[in-house]
Design a protein around this motif. Structure first.
Motif, PDB file in Angstrom:
ATOM      1  N   GLU A 297      19.729 -15.434 -32.609  1.00 26.14           N
ATOM      2  CA  GLU A 297      19.620 -15.740 -31.173  1.00 26.14           C
ATOM      3  C   GLU A 297      18.907 -17.054 -30.967  1.00 26.14           C
ATOM      4  O   GLU A 297      19.331 -17.897 -30.185  1.00 26.14           O
ATOM      5  CB  GLU A 297      18.838 -14.637 -30.472  1.00 26.14           C
ATOM      6  N   GLU A 298      17.760 -17.198 -31.681  1.00 24.01           N
ATOM      7  CA  GLU A 298      17.002 -18.442 -31.557  1.00 24.01           C
ATOM      8  C   GLU A 298      17.842 -19.629 -31.980  1.00 24.01           C
ATOM      9  O   GLU A 298      17.837 -20.673 -31.341  1.00 24.01           O
ATOM     10  CB  GLU A 298      15.731 -18.390 -32.411  1.00 24.01           C
ATOM     11  N   GLN A 299      18.519 -19.437 -33.100  1.00 24.91           N
ATOM     12  CA  GLN A 299      19.369 -20.522 -33.589  1.00 24.91           C
ATOM     13  C   GLN A 299      20.412 -20.878 -32.550  1.00 24.91           C
ATOM     14  O   GLN A 299      20.669 -22.049 -32.287  1.00 24.91           O
ATOM     15  CB  GLN A 299      20.063 -20.097 -34.883  1.00 24.91           C
ATOM     16  N   ALA A 300      20.992 -19.814 -31.970  1.00 27.05           N
ATOM     17  CA  ALA A 300      22.034 -20.064 -30.969  1.00 27.05           C
ATOM     18  C   ALA A 300      21.450 -20.817 -29.787  1.00 27.05           C
ATOM     19  O   ALA A 300      22.060 -21.767 -29.285  1.00 27.05           O
ATOM     20  CB  ALA A 300      22.644 -18.738 -30.526  1.00 27.05           C
ATOM     21  N   LYS A 301      20.236 -20.385 -29.391  1.00 26.34           N
ATOM     22  CA  LYS A 301      19.601 -21.077 -28.258  1.00 26.34           C
ATOM     23  C   LYS A 301      19.368 -22.528 -28.610  1.00 26.34           C
ATOM     24  O   LYS A 301      19.631 -23.435 -27.818  1.00 26.34           O
ATOM     25  CB  LYS A 301      18.260 -20.419 -27.939  1.00 26.34           C
ATOM     26  N   LEU A 302      18.818 -22.735 -29.839  1.00 28.05           N
ATOM     27  CA  LEU A 302      18.525 -24.094 -30.277  1.00 28.05           C
ATOM     28  C   LEU A 302      19.808 -24.920 -30.324  1.00 28.05           C
ATOM     29  O   LEU A 302      19.862 -26.051 -29.833  1.00 28.05           O
ATOM     30  CB  LEU A 302      17.875 -24.056 -31.662  1.00 28.05           C
ATOM     31  N   ALA A 303      20.829 -24.310 -30.931  1.00 30.27           N
ATOM     32  CA  ALA A 303      22.099 -25.033 -31.035  1.00 30.27           C
ATOM     33  C   ALA A 303      22.624 -25.381 -29.643  1.00 30.27           C
ATOM     34  O   ALA A 303      23.096 -26.493 -29.417  1.00 30.27           O
ATOM     35  CB  ALA A 303      23.116 -24.202 -31.812  1.00 30.27           C
TER      36      ALA A 303
END
Lengths: 151, 459
Positions: free
Chosen positions: B113-119
């Motif tokens: 999720e964090e990665q997706a947010k960051l991306a």
């Protein structure tokens, strides 16, 4: 016979300096754009004692006229003073780098002061005939720039 | 004994002899019998003993066997216990493993999720974003980057090639990684654009700092640049255009004064003088505006030279004497002892600042006068301008060095002949630009004020 050559396109300024120099008893030759300045300089006889150049002029700028003067064998020995209202340090450095001996910002001086400075230069030059060794002091009044210069 | 029996006793005593013999044998027999019985007994005893021993042995074996059996049984029991424990532990382990797996799954989800947010955030950036790994491969690129370079998934070499010889992109990247430093390049030309190229290392701290990649941002600053350029041009042109008519006013007024002054009556002379001073003031304002524009854009060149600040201050004082005398104020210099060190900076700009300070002091003082003092401390030189003037209220003190500080109700009380109110603002910018300090040391209403300018001493 001292002859002052002035290249200045603005009629207000031209009239003002013409009066000022005439008051000091010098002969004056005027040009009102860069091209006229070059043509006249190359053709007038005798050559002027000192050349005053405005920078912002139609057809050719004061820098271009300066460059031409320095390329001409008969003219390059004549002291050139930039008389302009461009107050940038870069412009002053450029002109001095190209061989002008003085860079004066018009608004910083009364006309009489300009005349005095020109007389100083002429006096300096005539003392050493044709080996102009003029030392002018560096004095920066917001951007009235002169240069310690040995040619 | 029996040897004594010889031939003498044989006839008559044969019986006696046999009797004696028998008697003599008896003990022998007895002895034999005793021996025999003893031996028998011994044997019997031995047998018995053997039997007992065997029994004992057997019992011993039995005991041992039993003992072993008990041991085995115990061991068996123990093993069973252990097995049970082990099984219990295994169950426990399985539970915990399941728990951990769940947690890992959860964390992975969160991480994703964090990665997706960051991306998503990176994708949403208006400037181009590249993430590069330790092998110079692009591992992440956002859509702005693809748009800028007109290509999806551009490779590093290709990007580097886009800049031609003017900008060595790979060299910057290398330096960023080797020196673990951020590199900010403003104004790299790319086609018709200007880019800001910002390269930062990605540092991981294990047992030591390790650079595992880099982040490169490209920002299109073309518009900002152009605006800056046009603002500069505007100022240059505006000030030039303003100067020309002002020069005409100044110049002609001064020539009128010189050429015709005596011929005119006093009023006319005064009018000419006022035209002249008005033009001077206006020229000063134009110069101030240009100065401020340059100072604020940090495009101001300062000379860096040693100079005698005492001499400079004295020069300014000389030039201001007329102004002070006109108001009947004293203007003096408290010269320091000999050997006062030189200051380091731009002497013309310092002159401008001191002139501004003295001018202000004269302007805001009604009686008394102005004193100029000096101090040398901690490798810094300070010049003080103290006046016995009207002072500055505390609330006003905070606005002193700001732009246009003459706004406010004080403007009515003050005489707006000081121009734009840019004086102290410019002086402060100049002082800062030279690595010095300009400030108000103290001020008291109706007592006076002390301003100071500090510059580094020539080392």
């Amino acid at each position: 016979m001292i002859k002052i050559f002035i290249a200045e396109d603005d009629p207000l300024m031209a009239r003002m300096y013409e009066k000022a120099f005439k008051m000091s008893g010098h002969a004056i030759e005027m040009a009102f754009d860069g091209e006229e300045a070059i043509t006249k300089l190359k053709n007038i006889d005798p050559r002027p004692t000192v050349i005053l150049l405005d920078i912002m002029m139609p057809k050719k700028s004061g820098f271009e006229v300066l460059a031409e003067v320095k390329k001409d064998a008969g003219l390059k020995g004549i002291p050139v003073i930039m008389l302009t209202n461009l107050a940038g340090k870069e412009d002053a450095e450029k002109a001095l780098g190209m061989g002008a001996v003085l860079y004066l910002v018009k608004s910083q001086y009364d006309p009489k002061q300009v005349v005095d400075k020109v007389s100083e230069i002429i006096a300096g030059y005539s003392r050493k005939e044709n080996v102009p060794e003029v030392k002018v002091e560096v004095k920066d009044i917001p951007e009235g720039k002169e240069k310690k210069k040995k040619k | 004994m029996h040897r004594r029996l010889g031939r003498r006793r044989l006839r008559g005593g044969m019986q006696d002899y046999i009797r004696n013999f028998m008697n003599s044998i008896d003990p022998e027999l007895e002895r034999l019998r005793f021996d025999y019985e003893e031996q028998l007994a011994w044997h019997r005893a031995r047998d018995r003993a053997s039997k007992v021993l065997m029994q004992a042995r057997t019992r011993d074996n039995d005991l041992q066997t039993q003992w072993q059996l008990v041991n085995i049984a115990n061991t068996e029991k123990a093993m069973l216990n252990l097995l049970e424990d082990a099984r219990g532990l295994e169950e426990e382990l399985m539970k915990q493993k399941a728990g951990v797996e769940q947690e890992v799954q959860q964390r992975t989800r969160e991480l994703k999720e964090e990665q997706a947010k960051l991306a998503a955030a990176i994708q949403g950036l208006s400037f181009s974003f590249f993430m590069i790994d330790g092998n110079d491969r692009v591992i992440m690129v956002n859509s702005a980057a693809e748009k800028l370079f007109g290509r999806s998934d551009p490779a590093l070499d290709w990007i580097a090639g886009q800049f031609g010889g003017a900008f060595d992109f790979l060299a910057d990247l290398r330096r960023c990684r080797e020196e673990k430093t951020v590199i900010d390049n403003q104004g790299v030309a790319y086609g018709s654009k200007f880019l800001r190229v910002f390269t930062a290392p990605i540092i991981m701290i294990r047992d030591h700092e390790e650079v595992i990649g880099a982040v490169v941002l490209f920002e299109d600053i073309t518009e900002a640049r152009l605006m800056e350029r046009s603002r500069e041009e505007f100022f240059a042109i505006a000030s030039h255009e303003l100067r020309t008519p002002l020069t005409a006013i100044r110049g002609n007024a001064s020539m009128l004064r010189d050429m015709f002054g005596e011929k005119l009556d006093k009023d006319a002379q005064e009018m000419i003088a006022d035209i002249y001073s008005g033009s001077i003031r206006l020229i000063g304002i134009v110069n101030d505006f240009l100065d401020v524009s340059r100072l604020e854009q940090k495009k101001f060149d300062f000379a860096k030279m040693p100079f005698d600040i005492v001499e400079l201050a004295e020069k300014v004082v000389r030039g201001s004497e007329e102004m002070a005398q006109a108001k009947k104020l004293y203007l003096k210099v408290e010269k320091p002892a000999d050997g006062f060190p030189m200051a380091f900076g731009d002497s013309e700009r310092t002159e401008q600042i001191i002139f501004n300070l003295i001018g202000n002091a004269v302007h805001y003082t009604r009686e008394g006068g102005i004193t100029v003092g000096f101090e040398n401390k901690n490798n810094a030189i300070t010049v003080f301008v103290a006046d016995t003037g009207i002072g500055i209220s505390p609330q006003y003190q905070s606005r002193l060095f700001k732009k246009f500080q003459q706004a406010g109700e004080d403007a009515l009380v003050r005489d707006v002949s000081k121009g734009t109110g840019l004086g102290l603002y410019i002086s402060k910018l100049l002082a800062d630009g030279m690595g010095g300090q300009l400030g108000l040391l103290k001020s008291e209403l109706n007592k006076g004020s002390i301003f100071y300018l500090t510059l580094p001493a020539k080392s």
